[in-house]
Design a protein around this motif. Structure first.
Motif, PDB file in Angstrom:
ATOM      1  N   TRP A  35       0.816  -1.210   0.000  1.00 14.55           N
ATOM      2  CA  TRP A  35       0.000   0.000   0.000  1.00 14.55           C
ATOM      3  C   TRP A  35       0.851   1.260   0.000  1.00 14.55           C
ATOM      4  O   TRP A  35       0.392   2.333  -0.394  1.00 14.55           O
ATOM      5  N   ASN A  39      -0.951   3.471  -2.909  1.00  6.59           N
ATOM      6  CA  ASN A  39      -1.603   4.763  -2.633  1.00  6.59           C
ATOM      7  C   ASN A  39      -1.084   5.882  -3.534  1.00  6.59           C
ATOM      8  O   ASN A  39      -1.877   6.566  -4.199  1.00  6.59           O
ATOM      9  N   GLN A  43      -3.035   7.984  -6.728  1.00  2.90           N
ATOM     10  CA  GLN A  43      -3.083   9.452  -6.815  1.00  2.90           C
ATOM     11  C   GLN A  43      -2.446   9.951  -8.105  1.00  2.90           C
ATOM     12  O   GLN A  43      -2.947  10.893  -8.726  1.00  2.90           O
TER      13      GLN A  43
END
Length: 264
Positions: A35, A39, A43
């Motif tokens: 993660w 993440n 984005q």
């Protein structure tokens, strides 16, 4: 000087705690430490869709596809943002370590920032591979990339040291830092070029340290220019800025550290 001595004496502690910090932060997730990469990747996809395809119509930036131009600048931001936000909260959140009499307290923001720097090294390595496949072959200008990564780390640590000290006294500092980072992000050339703005405004934007760091990463990865030398006034300004923040943060930290446990 006292800060440097404590950091040097705590270097193995910082490296080990940073490793455990990465693991513990993701131990309850099925995908674990992945993660840390997923993440920012999500984005990046959103920013590319909105700013690249939506606003710019997938047009190149200075002859470079927007996605590569954005990647080379935004990789710095994901590290700085996560490191400073978590670093600012570090001393207040690690009250169990603060209570220990002999624990080197400057190691707390240091290992939190270092844990994010591990992820940053992996992300930069991945971008180098992606760029190489795309035709942007590594060059001698990659040498200055090490300097810009070091400057990014030092800036993050300096702000975290200062922020974590002030946040012990006033919790609102955490929110102010988050808001300040968000403002600096959107007024830096990470997603757009400030060329259309008046010269006076451009000069003000150049005072933003993210301006220097984002352009430094791009110069190393894409443009093949010695940004550190060609923009030496900015280099000098940013070195003074980092040393200044580090000095103020160090002074306040050592002046107040004996009372941290009482405030927490």
């Amino acid at each position: 000087m006292k800060l440097l001595i404590e950091q040097w004496q705590s270097k193995y502690l910082v490296l080990r705690l940073a490793f455990f910090q990465v693991q513990s932060a993701n131990r309850n997730n099925f995908l674990g430490v992945l993660w840390e990469l997923l993440n920012p990747s999500i984005q990046i996809g959103m920013y590319w869709f909105v700013f690249g395809l939506g606003i710019r119509g997938n047009a190149d930036v200075e002859g470079i596809p927007f996605v590569y131009w954005m990647l080379s600048g935004i990789v710095m931001w994901f590290f700085v943002n996560a490191a400073i936000i978590e670093g600012t909260k570090s001393i207040f959140q690690k009250h169990n370590l603060v209570a220990k009499m002999n624990f080197p307290l400057t190691a707390i923001p240091a290992y939190v920032v270092m844990s994010k720097f591990y992820v940053h090294i992996i992300m930069v390595s991945m971008i180098v591979i992606i760029f190489s496949v795309a035709g942007y072959i590594p060059s001698i200008y990659y040498i200055q990339l090490l300097y810009f990564m070091l400057m990014t780390y030092l800036l993050s640590f300096a702000v975290s040291l200062l922020g974590s000290t002030l946040a012990v006294l006033v919790r609102d500092v955490q929110m102010l830092v988050q808001a300040g980072l968000r403002i600096l992000f959107f007024v830096s050339p990470i997603l757009w070029l400030p060329d259309m703005l008046p010269q006076a405004v451009q000069k003000i934007i150049m005072l933003n340290p993210f301006y220097y760091l984002a352009n430094g990463y791009r110069a190393s990865l894409l443009y093949q220019e010695w940004y550190i030398i060609e923009q030496w006034p900015l280099t000098l300004y940013n070195i003074i800025l980092v040393v200044g923040i580090l000095s103020v943060g160090s002074f306040l930290h050592f002046k107040m550290r004996d009372r941290f446990a009482d405030y927490i």
